[in-house]
Design an enzyme around this catalytic site. Structure first.
Site, PDB file in Angstrom:
ATOM      1  N   ARG A  97     -55.350 -48.088  34.240  1.00 32.16           N
ATOM      2  CA  ARG A  97     -55.941 -49.064  35.149  1.00 32.16           C
ATOM      3  C   ARG A  97     -54.864 -50.055  35.610  1.00 32.16           C
ATOM      4  NH1 ARG A  97     -60.273 -49.983  38.428  1.00 32.16           N
ATOM      5  NH2 ARG A  97     -61.387 -51.921  37.999  1.00 32.16           N
ATOM      6  N   THR A 376     -73.187 -47.991  12.919  1.00 29.57           N
ATOM      7  CA  THR A 376     -71.897 -47.332  12.693  1.00 29.57           C
ATOM      8  C   THR A 376     -71.429 -46.655  13.966  1.00 29.57           C
ATOM      9  OG1 THR A 376     -73.084 -45.386  11.933  1.00 29.57           O
ATOM     10  CG2 THR A 376     -72.277 -46.902  10.247  1.00 29.57           C
ATOM     11  N   THR A 394     -58.178 -44.314  41.592  1.00 28.20           N
ATOM     12  CA  THR A 394     -58.678 -45.074  42.737  1.00 28.20           C
ATOM     13  C   THR A 394     -57.664 -46.090  43.234  1.00 28.20           C
ATOM     14  OG1 THR A 394     -60.529 -46.432  43.532  1.00 28.20           O
ATOM     15  CG2 THR A 394     -59.742 -46.915  41.329  1.00 28.20           C
ATOM     16  N   ASN A 396     -59.397 -48.605  44.757  1.00 20.84           N
ATOM     17  CA  ASN A 396     -60.605 -49.394  44.963  1.00 20.84           C
ATOM     18  C   ASN A 396     -61.223 -48.992  46.298  1.00 20.84           C
ATOM     19  OD1 ASN A 396     -62.681 -50.996  44.262  1.00 20.84           O
ATOM     20  ND2 ASN A 396     -61.770 -52.886  44.971  1.00 20.84           N
ATOM     21  N   SER A 448     -65.972 -49.382  36.805  1.00 20.83           N
ATOM     22  CA  SER A 448     -67.175 -48.577  36.576  1.00 20.83           C
ATOM     23  C   SER A 448     -66.836 -47.096  36.457  1.00 20.83           C
ATOM     24  CB  SER A 448     -68.158 -48.751  37.739  1.00 20.83           C
ATOM     25  OG  SER A 448     -68.536 -50.093  37.859  1.00 20.83           O
ATOM     26  N   GLY A 468     -67.449 -44.135  43.794  1.00 23.06           N
ATOM     27  CA  GLY A 468     -68.713 -44.756  44.206  1.00 23.06           C
ATOM     28  C   GLY A 468     -68.915 -46.165  43.681  1.00 23.06           C
ATOM     29  N   GLY A 469     -67.829 -46.806  43.227  1.00 28.77           N
ATOM     30  CA  GLY A 469     -67.963 -48.201  42.782  1.00 28.77           C
ATOM     31  C   GLY A 469     -69.020 -48.328  41.703  1.00 28.77           C
TER      32      GLY A 469
HETATM   33  O1  DON Z   1     -63.009 -49.299  39.155  1.00 35.95           O
HETATM   34  C1  DON Z   1     -64.026 -49.379  39.832  1.00 35.95           C
HETATM   35  O2  DON Z   1     -65.131 -49.438  39.340  1.00 35.95           O
HETATM   36  C2  DON Z   1     -63.913 -49.349  41.349  1.00 35.95           C
HETATM   37  N1  DON Z   1     -62.679 -49.947  41.742  1.00 35.95           N
HETATM   38  C3  DON Z   1     -64.059 -47.933  41.848  1.00 35.95           C
HETATM   39  C4  DON Z   1     -63.957 -47.820  43.353  1.00 35.95           C
HETATM   40  C5  DON Z   1     -64.665 -46.660  43.929  1.00 35.95           C
HETATM   41  O3  DON Z   1     -65.239 -45.856  43.238  1.00 35.95           O
HETATM   42  C6  DON Z   1     -64.677 -46.549  45.380  1.00 35.95           C
HETATM   43  N2  DON Z   1     -65.406 -45.391  45.796  1.00 35.95           N
HETATM   44  N3  DON Z   1     -66.247 -45.247  46.547  1.00 35.95           N
END
Ligand code: DON
Length: 566
Positions: A97, A376, A394, A396, A448, A468-469
Site C-alpha cells: 500500500r 482466539t 490501484t 485509487n 477496502s 470498486g472502492g
Molecule cells: O484502497 C481502496 O479501497 C481504494 N483506493 C480502491 C480504489 C478502487 O477500487 C477504484 N476502483 N473502482
C-alpha cells in the site's frame, strides 16, 4: 473534472449491452489460469506459466503488464495487496500500500476555515502517496517466485508491450477520449495519452509508451533501486518539488512493503483467507460472513427482499466498525481478533430485526474492547496442492491524480484520499472515518481492497478480488455467496447484478436489473431506501473457481476483463 465520473470510468464498462443472463461460460483449463483486466495482461501471465514460472511469477508479470495495458489502475505509480496460498501449504499476504510522505500532516486537506479543500486529496500532487507496487512485486518475486525465470524475463512482456505498443480497443479508446481534458492538465500525460494529431483515439490505434518502457527496463536491470533511487526517483522527486508535492527521494528510498498475517475466517465449510489491515477488506468480509451464518440463506431466494435486507443490515454494522476502529495497524491498535470473531458477529447480528431496516443513524460502531481476549484466532490448515495468488493494485481513482512523471511515463496515485481528511467528512467513495484513519507521516491510508482466497477442505476453492472502492468488500462477499449458497458457475457469479450498502449514506445502492419492482416495494416497506448506484455498475470481479476437473476462470463482463487458461 467531475470526480464521480472519474471513479465510474475505472470501475465499469462503457457498453450498455444487456449484460445479465447472457453471461458466457467460464474459461476452462487444466494447467493454469489468469484472469485480469485486459486480455494482453492475462496472456502475459500465461506466457510466464508456460515458460516454467509459478503462480507468483505469473501474477507479477501480469501486474507489470497491466501497468502498460491498464494505465488507469494497474500502475507502478500506485500500490496494492496480495494474498497467496502456495502448494507447500504456506499462505501469506503482502501489503504494498502507498504511504503518506514524511512531510504529511493531519490537516493537510483542510482550508483555512477548517473545511475539506475540494479536490486537494484527489487532483493535486498532495494527493500522492509514496508508491508501493514496485517494491511489493519485486519482493514477492524474490521470496516466493519459482526462481526459474530472471527478473528481466518476468518483466519482458510488459517491456515489449510498452516499447512496441499495443492496439487499443474501442472501449479503451473511449476511456482515453473521455479523459482528454484530465490528461491535458499534465503535459507528460498529454504527450502519451492524447493522440499526437490531437484527434480522438479510435479502435485499432496503437499506444506506445517509450518512457514507461525505459522505467520498466530500469526496474528489470536494477530491481527495487531502479525505481526508488537513481534517475526514476529523481524524476518523481522533481515532479513533486516543482509542483507543491511532498514526496522526497528520502521517502522513496525508505518505502517498504510488508508481509502481514492474512485475516482468516470460516463460512460454513469454507475457510476464507484475506487481506488484513491496512485494508479493511478481509476483516469486514469475515465479519459480514460471520453474521450471515446466522441466516438460513439457502432458504431465501437470490436477491429476494429478505436476502437484500440481511445483506444491508450486516453491511451497515460492519462499515460502522470500519469507520471507527480501522486504520494502519502500525499506527492504530485495530481490534482485529474481535472484529473477525464469531462471538462478536453474533452480538452484532442480534441487533438486526428480520423485517425492519435499522436506520444507520441508530447503528453505531461496536465496542470491541469489551471482547478483548475472549476470542482466539482462527486456524486454517493448508495442504500441499496448488498455488493460488490474489492481487489487487490501484492508483485509487482512474489515472490517479492525473499527473504523469515527466520522463518516467507513469501516472501517480491519489491514494491519500483514502485517509479521513476530516472526521465524518466522506471521501470520494462516501466513506467516513475517524482518528484511526487520520493522516500521519509514514502511515498507510485504510483500504477496502479484498484480495481473497477461499479454501474448502484446505484446498483452494475460489480466488477472488475486484476494484470498486468501498463496494469491493461487498462485491467479493456476493460472489462468494453466489458460488457457495446459490451454486452459480464462476462466470455467472461474477457477472450477476450486485447491490451495496456501507452504513453511510443510509441507502441500498442497486445496479441495473439487480432488484425487481416487487422486491423494491417490499424493501421500502421494511424501511430501506433504494437508490441506483452512482456509477451505475459495481466492481469488476475477476475470479477463479478450482474444481476437481480443473480450473474455471470468471472474467467480469463489466469491462474488458479476460480469462486465459492452458
Ligand atoms: O484502497 C481502496 O479501497 C481504494 N483506493 C480502491 C480504489 C478502487 O477500487 C477504484 N476502483 N473502482
Amino acid at each position: 473534472m467531475n470526480k464521480k465520473i472519474i471513479v465510474f470510468l475505472q470501475c465499469i464498462s462503457f457498453s450498455l449491452v444487456s449484460l445479465w443472463g447472457a453471461s458466457p461460460d467460464p474459461v476452462h483449463s487444466q494447467n493454469g489460469m489468469v484472469v485480469s483486466a485486459t486480455d494482453l495482461a492475462s496472456e502475459a501471465g500465461i506466457y510466464i506459466l508456460k515458460k516454467g514460472g509459478n503462480a507468483v511469477d505469473a501474477a507479477v508479470a501480469t501486474a507489470f503488464a497491466l501497468a502498460v495495458t491498464y494505465p488507469q489502475a494497474g500502475n507502478i505509480g500506485g500500490g496494492g495487496f496480495m494474498v497467496a496460498h502456495l502448494r507447500d501449504g504456506t499462505d501469506f499476504s503482502l501489503d504494498f500500500r502507498e504511504m503518506a510522505p514524511s512531510a504529511a500532516f493531519r490537516d493537510m486537506y483542510l482550508d483555512t476555515a477548517g473545511n475539506v479543500a475540494q479536490g486537494r486529496s484527489l487532483y493535486t500532487r498532495l494527493a500522492v502517496g509514496v508508491p508501493g507496487s514496485v517494491d511489493g512485486l519485486l519482493k514477492v518475486l524474490k521470496d516466493y517466485g519459482s526462481q526459474n525465470l530472471s527478473r528481466k524475463e518476468i518483466l519482458a512482456p510488459a517491456m515489449h508491450l510498452a516499447k512496441k505498443g499495443f492496439i487499443i480497443s474501442d472501449h479503451f479508446a473511449h476511456i482515453l477520449n473521455y479523459f482528454h481534458d484530465y490528461f491535458m492538465r499534465s503535459p507528460a500525460a498529454a504527450e502519451i495519452f492524447v493522440r499526437s494529431d490531437g484527434k480522438p483515439w479510435q479502435a485499432g490505434d496503437k499506444l506506445v509508451q517509450k518512457d514507461l518502457y525505459k522505467t520498466l527496463k530500469h526496474i528489470a536491470k536494477y530491481g527495487r533501486d531502479g525505481f526508488y533511487s537513481g534517475s526514476v526517483a529523481d524524476m518523481v522527486a522533481d515532479e513533486m518539488s516543482s509542483n507543491g508535492g511532498l514526496i522526497t527521494k528520502d521517502d522513496l528510498a525508505k518505502y517498504e512493503s510488508k508481509y502481514r498475517d492474512p485475516v482468516r475466517g470460516t463460512f460454513d465449510s469454507l475457510e476464507v483467507v484475506s487481506m488484513g489491515p491496512p485494508s479493511s477488506g478481509g476483516t469486514l468480509l469475515i465479519q459480514m460472513l460471520n453474521m450471515l451464518e446466522e441466516v438460513p440463506l439457502d432458504s431465501l431466494g437470490w436477491n429476494s427482499s429478505e436476502y437484500i435486507h440481511y445483506l444491508t443490515e450486516v453491511e451497515r454494522r460492519a462499515y460502522a466498525d470500519r469507520a471507527e476502529h480501522m486504520g494502519d495497524p502500525d499506527f492504530w491498535d485495530v481490534p482485529l481478533y474481535v472484529l473477525t470473531s464469531k462471538r462478536y458477529a453474533m452480538d452484532r447480528f442480534a441487533t438486526i430485526s428480520p423485517d425492519t431496516a435499522t436506520p444507520s443513524s441508530q447503528v453505531f460502531a461496536g465496542k470491541p474492547s469489551q471482547y478483548e481476549g475472549r476470542e482466539t484466532t482462527h486456524l486454517s490448515v493448508v495442504d500441499k496442492e496448488g498455488n493460488a495468488v490474489s492481487v489487487t493494485t490501484t492508483l485509487n481513482t482512474s489515472f490517479g491524480c492525473g499527473y504523469v512523471v515527466p520522463g518516467a511515463g507513469f501516472f501517480l496515485n491519489n491514494e491519500m484520499d483514502d485517509f479521513a481528511a476530516k472526521p465524518g467528512v466522506p471521501n470520494v467513495y462516501g466513506l467516513v472515518g475517524n482518528e484511526a484513519n487520520a493522516v500521519q507521516p509514514g502511515k498507510r491510508p485504510l483500504s477496502s481492497m479484498t484480495p481473497t482466497i477461499v479454501l474448502k477442505n484446505s484446498y483452494p476453492w475460489l480466488v477472488v478480488g475486484t476494484p470498486g472502492g468501498s463496494t469491493i468488500i461487498t462485491s467479493v462477499m456476493q460472489v462468494i455467496l453466489n458460488c457457495a449458497v446459490y451454486h452459480m458457475n464462476v462466470e455467472q457469479a461474477v457477472c450477476a447484478p450486485r447491490i451495496h450498502s456501507q452504513w453511510l449514506p443510509d441507502v441500498i445502492m442497486t445496479e441495473p436489473f439487480s432488484v425487481s419492482k416487487d422486491v423494491e416495494t417490499k424493501l421500502e416497506s421494511m424501511g430501506h431506501k433504494l437508490v441506483p448506484y452512482t456509477w451505475e455498475y459495481i466492481g469488476q470481479v475477476n475470479a477463479i473457481r478450482i474444481k476437481k476437473d480443473g480450473l474455471y476462470g470468471g472474467a467480469d463482463i463489466r469491462g474488458e476483463n479476460a480469462a486465459d487458461g492452458y
